[in-house]
Design a protein around this motif. Structure first.
Motif, PDB file in Angstrom:
ATOM      1  N   LYS A 152       0.825  -1.215   0.000  1.00 14.64           N
ATOM      2  CA  LYS A 152       0.000   0.000   0.000  1.00 14.64           C
ATOM      3  C   LYS A 152       0.860   1.266   0.000  1.00 14.64           C
ATOM      4  O   LYS A 152       0.699   2.136  -0.858  1.00 14.64           O
ATOM      5  CB  LYS A 152      -0.940   0.006   1.223  1.00 14.64           C
ATOM      6  CG  LYS A 152      -1.887  -1.186   1.257  1.00 14.64           C
ATOM      7  CD  LYS A 152      -2.735  -1.212   2.515  1.00 14.64           C
ATOM      8  CE  LYS A 152      -1.946  -1.362   3.796  1.00 14.64           C
ATOM      9  NZ  LYS A 152      -1.258  -2.658   3.957  1.00 14.64           N
ATOM     10  N   SER A 153       1.773   1.347   0.964  1.00 13.72           N
ATOM     11  CA  SER A 153       2.601   2.557   1.054  1.00 13.72           C
ATOM     12  C   SER A 153       3.515   2.693  -0.161  1.00 13.72           C
ATOM     13  O   SER A 153       3.775   3.808  -0.628  1.00 13.72           O
ATOM     14  CB  SER A 153       3.437   2.548   2.338  1.00 13.72           C
ATOM     15  OG  SER A 153       2.579   2.552   3.448  1.00 13.72           O
ATOM     16  N   THR A 154       3.995   1.574  -0.682  1.00 16.61           N
ATOM     17  CA  THR A 154       4.837   1.620  -1.877  1.00 16.61           C
ATOM     18  C   THR A 154       4.049   2.214  -3.047  1.00 16.61           C
ATOM     19  O   THR A 154       4.541   3.087  -3.766  1.00 16.61           O
ATOM     20  CB  THR A 154       5.358   0.202  -2.222  1.00 16.61           C
ATOM     21  OG1 THR A 154       6.069  -0.302  -1.097  1.00 16.61           O
ATOM     22  CG2 THR A 154       6.250   0.217  -3.442  1.00 16.61           C
ATOM     23  N   PHE A 207      -4.473   9.550   2.097  1.00 23.18           N
ATOM     24  CA  PHE A 207      -4.240   9.282   3.519  1.00 23.18           C
ATOM     25  C   PHE A 207      -3.699   7.860   3.653  1.00 23.18           C
ATOM     26  O   PHE A 207      -4.362   6.901   3.256  1.00 23.18           O
ATOM     27  CB  PHE A 207      -5.550   9.384   4.307  1.00 23.18           C
ATOM     28  CG  PHE A 207      -6.192  10.759   4.258  1.00 23.18           C
ATOM     29  CD1 PHE A 207      -5.628  11.819   4.943  1.00 23.18           C
ATOM     30  CD2 PHE A 207      -7.365  10.964   3.545  1.00 23.18           C
ATOM     31  CE1 PHE A 207      -6.225  13.078   4.919  1.00 23.18           C
ATOM     32  CE2 PHE A 207      -7.973  12.223   3.514  1.00 23.18           C
ATOM     33  CZ  PHE A 207      -7.397  13.283   4.203  1.00 23.18           C
ATOM     34  N   ASP A 208      -2.505   7.712   4.213  1.00 20.72           N
ATOM     35  CA  ASP A 208      -1.908   6.389   4.402  1.00 20.72           C
ATOM     36  C   ASP A 208      -1.928   6.056   5.887  1.00 20.72           C
ATOM     37  O   ASP A 208      -1.075   6.500   6.644  1.00 20.72           O
ATOM     38  CB  ASP A 208      -0.472   6.390   3.865  1.00 20.72           C
ATOM     39  CG  ASP A 208       0.126   4.984   3.811  1.00 20.72           C
ATOM     40  OD1 ASP A 208      -0.561   4.018   4.200  1.00 20.72           O
ATOM     41  OD2 ASP A 208       1.284   4.868   3.372  1.00 20.72           O
ATOM     42  N   GLU A 209      -2.915   5.310   6.316  1.00 24.00           N
ATOM     43  CA  GLU A 209      -3.127   4.987   7.738  1.00 24.00           C
ATOM     44  C   GLU A 209      -3.055   6.230   8.617  1.00 24.00           C
ATOM     45  O   GLU A 209      -2.218   6.323   9.517  1.00 24.00           O
ATOM     46  CB  GLU A 209      -2.100   3.969   8.210  1.00 24.00           C
ATOM     47  CG  GLU A 209      -2.352   2.600   7.635  1.00 24.00           C
ATOM     48  CD  GLU A 209      -1.363   1.588   8.180  1.00 24.00           C
ATOM     49  OE1 GLU A 209      -1.281   1.476   9.402  1.00 24.00           O
ATOM     50  OE2 GLU A 209      -0.683   0.940   7.381  1.00 24.00           O
ATOM     51  N   PRO A 210      -3.947   7.182   8.370  1.00 26.66           N
ATOM     52  CA  PRO A 210      -3.829   8.487   9.026  1.00 26.66           C
ATOM     53  C   PRO A 210      -4.347   8.510  10.451  1.00 26.66           C
ATOM     54  O   PRO A 210      -4.107   9.472  11.168  1.00 26.66           O
ATOM     55  CB  PRO A 210      -4.709   9.376   8.147  1.00 26.66           C
ATOM     56  CG  PRO A 210      -5.773   8.439   7.661  1.00 26.66           C
ATOM     57  CD  PRO A 210      -5.095   7.113   7.461  1.00 26.66           C
TER      58      PRO A 210
END
Ligand SMILES: Nc1ncnc2c1ncn2[C@@H]1O[C@H](COP(=O)(O)OP(=O)(O)OP(=O)(O)O)[C@@H](O)[C@H]1O
Ligand SMILES: [Mg+2]
Length: 304
Positions: free
Chosen positions: A45-47, A156-159
């Motif tokens: 996901k973050s990649t 939003f990445d795990e905000p």
């Protein structure tokens, strides 16, 4: 959908040395949509998000945002997006308020009434130095800046991993307010209730590959109802029927199992033939479905 997608990710790949972090990431996000991006730790996901932000370069495939290439046109794209990571790092000697204003200036925005309202809603003391902030307070700084920006696309990445339940509610309300204004949101999260509540469509990623995309309604078709049944005739042969999973035999006349949504009618007819004594069905939750994807390929939805 007739509209052109705002974000178009096609067969995206990323290698770190010999390691294939992304093998086939494929999804689209349309204007006004909140898209949930979920999957186990290390799924990619973050990649994917870092590629969309132009921070790292894809090894293959394409990704366009507003019709522009995320790597080549990243400067132009950046003016129109807001981003909040899960682990927010801030300049330790600046106050939260100064950092919010700096984030806004960097994006060509400025401190507004909206910013003040958000500071109050999230209950942040903006005068304190960032080094004194807890994890949740650091996240609030980044969230307040992002929500006060006038962007077209919010990532939003795990905000909310450090937010308390009240602030989590504020976050959800602000995302829904963006959606009401026709903005698009990519939300990566492990908080399944948050995804279920807010997202129009969901993409599930596993081991660098999107394994499922669809609306919540689409996903519900993939869910299973739990059945606990007692009958007058022996009922253990239900195990042989299509769409029946995880049969537990209590007695010859009493079994529990899970059944695929599309086989429910056939199974109920079968059970009725056996003479119903008692029947309890438990409706599926999306959480059950998501958990199956988290657990492993051998337990994936199609049972293969
Ligand atoms: N710079 C890097 N060099 C080598 N491997 C990397 C690098 N960045 C990420 N990876 C690897 O790529 C895979 C995907 O990582 P990624 O951070 O995208 O996962 P994620 O889905 O965001 O997980 P999480 O839910 O834990 O945040 C992991 O196996 C990770 O170890
Ligand atoms: Mg991540």
């Amino acid at each position: 959908m007739a509209q052109a997608p705002l974000l178009n990710v096609h067969h995206l790949q990323k290698k770190f040395g010999q390691f294939h972090a992304l093998t086939d990431v494929d999804f689209k996000i349309y204007p006004g949509e909140v898209f949930g991006f979920i999957g186990p730790n290390g799924a990619g996901k973050s990649t994917t998000i870092r590629i969309l932000l132009g921070l790292i370069r894809a090894s293959g495939g394409q990704a366009t945002l507003f019709g522009q290439d995320v790597w080549r046109d990243s400067v132009a794209i950046h003016r129109r997006i807001a981003y909040v990571p899960g682990d927010v790092t801030l300049w330790p000697n600046m106050s939260g308020g100064e950092i919010i204003d700096m984030f806004l200036r960097l994006n060509g925005d400025r401190h507004s009434d909206k910013t003040e309202t958000l500071i109050k809603k999230f209950g942040l003391d903006p005068r304190k130095k960032a080094r004194t902030y807890s994890k949740g307070n650091r996240q609030k700084v980044a969230l307040i800046a992002a929500f006060s920006m006038d962007a077209d696309f919010y990532i939003f990445d795990e905000p909310t991993s450090g937010l308390d339940p009240l602030n989590e509610q504020t976050f959800q309300a602000e995302v829904l307010a963006l959606k009401a204004r026709g903005k698009s949101v990519l939300l990566s999260s492990h908080i399944l209730s948050e995804v279920e509540k807010m997202c129009d469509r969901i993409g599930i990623i596993r081991e660098g590959r999107i394994v499922e995309t669809g609306t919540l309604a689409d996903m519900r078709h993939l869910t299973r109802t739990t059945v606990d049944v007692q009958t007058t005739a022996p009922v253990t042969d239900v195990a042989a029927l299509a769409g029946v999973h995880g049969v537990t035999v209590e007695t010859d006349h009493h079994v529990t199992f899970a059944v695929d949504a599309d086989q429910l009618t056939a199974i109920m007819a079968f059970l009725t033939e056996k003479g119903l004594v008692a029947l309890t069905t438990t409706p599926p939750t999306l959480e059950d479905l998501f958990m199956r994807y988290y657990q492993g390929a051998d337990q994936a939805v199609d049972g293969k």
